[in-house]
Design a protein around this motif. Sequence first.
Motif, PDB file in Angstrom:
ATOM      1  N   UNK A  88       0.836  -1.200   0.000  1.00 18.00           N
ATOM      2  CA  UNK A  88       0.000   0.000   0.000  1.00 18.00           C
ATOM      3  C   UNK A  88       0.869   1.248   0.000  1.00 18.00           C
ATOM      4  N   UNK A  89       0.446   2.307  -0.681  1.00 19.60           N
ATOM      5  CA  UNK A  89       1.279   3.506  -0.776  1.00 19.60           C
ATOM      6  C   UNK A  89       1.530   4.171   0.576  1.00 19.60           C
ATOM      7  N   UNK A  90       0.666   3.926   1.552  1.00 20.32           N
ATOM      8  CA  UNK A  90       0.855   4.552   2.862  1.00 20.32           C
ATOM      9  C   UNK A  90       1.490   3.600   3.880  1.00 20.32           C
ATOM     10  N   UNK A  91       2.033   2.461   3.410  1.00 21.07           N
ATOM     11  CA  UNK A  91       2.681   1.505   4.318  1.00 21.07           C
ATOM     12  C   UNK A  91       3.898   2.172   4.954  1.00 21.07           C
ATOM     13  N   UNK A  92       4.062   2.041   6.273  1.00 20.76           N
ATOM     14  CA  UNK A  92       5.209   2.682   6.921  1.00 20.76           C
ATOM     15  C   UNK A  92       6.509   2.029   6.480  1.00 20.76           C
ATOM     16  N   UNK A  93       7.511   2.841   6.306  1.00 24.78           N
ATOM     17  CA  UNK A  93       8.820   2.345   5.894  1.00 24.78           C
ATOM     18  C   UNK A  93       9.754   2.342   7.092  1.00 24.78           C
ATOM     19  N   UNK A  94      10.759   1.496   7.024  1.00 21.90           N
ATOM     20  CA  UNK A  94      11.716   1.389   8.105  1.00 21.90           C
ATOM     21  C   UNK A  94      12.762   2.484   8.056  1.00 21.90           C
ATOM     22  N   UNK A  95      13.298   2.773   9.227  1.00 21.15           N
ATOM     23  CA  UNK A  95      14.347   3.780   9.336  1.00 21.15           C
ATOM     24  C   UNK A  95      15.706   3.095   9.414  1.00 21.15           C
ATOM     25  N   UNK A  96      16.732   3.867   9.204  1.00 21.16           N
ATOM     26  CA  UNK A  96      18.091   3.366   9.362  1.00 21.16           C
ATOM     27  C   UNK A  96      18.531   3.704  10.777  1.00 21.16           C
ATOM     28  N   UNK A  97      18.170   2.834  11.717  1.00 22.57           N
ATOM     29  CA  UNK A  97      18.572   3.018  13.103  1.00 22.57           C
ATOM     30  C   UNK A  97      18.724   1.660  13.775  1.00 22.57           C
ATOM     31  N   UNK A  98      19.248   1.647  14.987  1.00 22.59           N
ATOM     32  CA  UNK A  98      19.550   0.393  15.685  1.00 22.59           C
ATOM     33  C   UNK A  98      18.298  -0.432  15.936  1.00 22.59           C
ATOM     34  N   UNK A  99      17.136   0.217  16.049  1.00 24.38           N
ATOM     35  CA  UNK A  99      15.886  -0.499  16.282  1.00 24.38           C
ATOM     36  C   UNK A  99      15.395  -1.225  15.036  1.00 24.38           C
ATOM     37  N   UNK A 100      15.970  -0.912  13.877  1.00 27.86           N
ATOM     38  CA  UNK A 100      15.469  -1.483  12.632  1.00 27.86           C
ATOM     39  C   UNK A 100      16.570  -2.144  11.794  1.00 27.86           C
ATOM     40  N   UNK A 101      17.765  -2.282  12.341  1.00 27.21           N
ATOM     41  CA  UNK A 101      18.852  -2.935  11.618  1.00 27.21           C
ATOM     42  C   UNK A 101      19.255  -4.209  12.324  1.00 27.21           C
ATOM     43  N   UNK A 102      19.640  -5.205  11.551  1.00 30.98           N
ATOM     44  CA  UNK A 102      20.151  -6.446  12.107  1.00 30.98           C
ATOM     45  C   UNK A 102      21.151  -7.064  11.160  1.00 30.98           C
TER      46      UNK A 102
END
Length: 187
Positions: free
Chosen positions: A115-129
Amino acid sequence: MRCGCARPGAEVRVTVSATTLLGLDDAPADLEGYGPIDAVRARALAAGGVWRRVVTDPRTDRVLDVGRERYRPTAALAELVRTRDRTCAFPGCTVPARRADLDHTREYHPQPGAPPDAPLGRTDADNLGALCRRHHRLKTDGGFRLRQIEPGLFEWITPAGHRYLVRPGTGQSHDATVDPYDAPPPF
């Protein structure tokens, strides 16, 4: 002979309030290495640049968070995530994090059909692995889903619906398929 290599662009740091950028006031900005500049010049420099949000404590001016609007993590952030994870985040994988990709748990770029309004991930420690190349591909193209419940605690969901909780680098993983979703991990 030209190498075809792209040279990195210059980085110009301008500290300016959001109210000045929005045209609500004309407070001066600070051009790093130069000094104060007027609001008109600050807006002109900001218009074509990459913005980075910096949140500060209004009382102490201490930096609380640096927003990252780039795909690639900074060297310090990459080191933090690799040190935290120690190995690939897939259950049982022992590939060292220093040899693994840093993957956005929640996709940074919009996915086809999303969906066009789907949230995208950020480049931060909470979203990187850290994911070795094999398990990165499994997540991206193999039907496996991955989420980071908290920094360094990963949940893998297989195409068949099985759930596995993993703390990379500790040797701890847990088959959480029958656990209630609100049960805390056993480690």
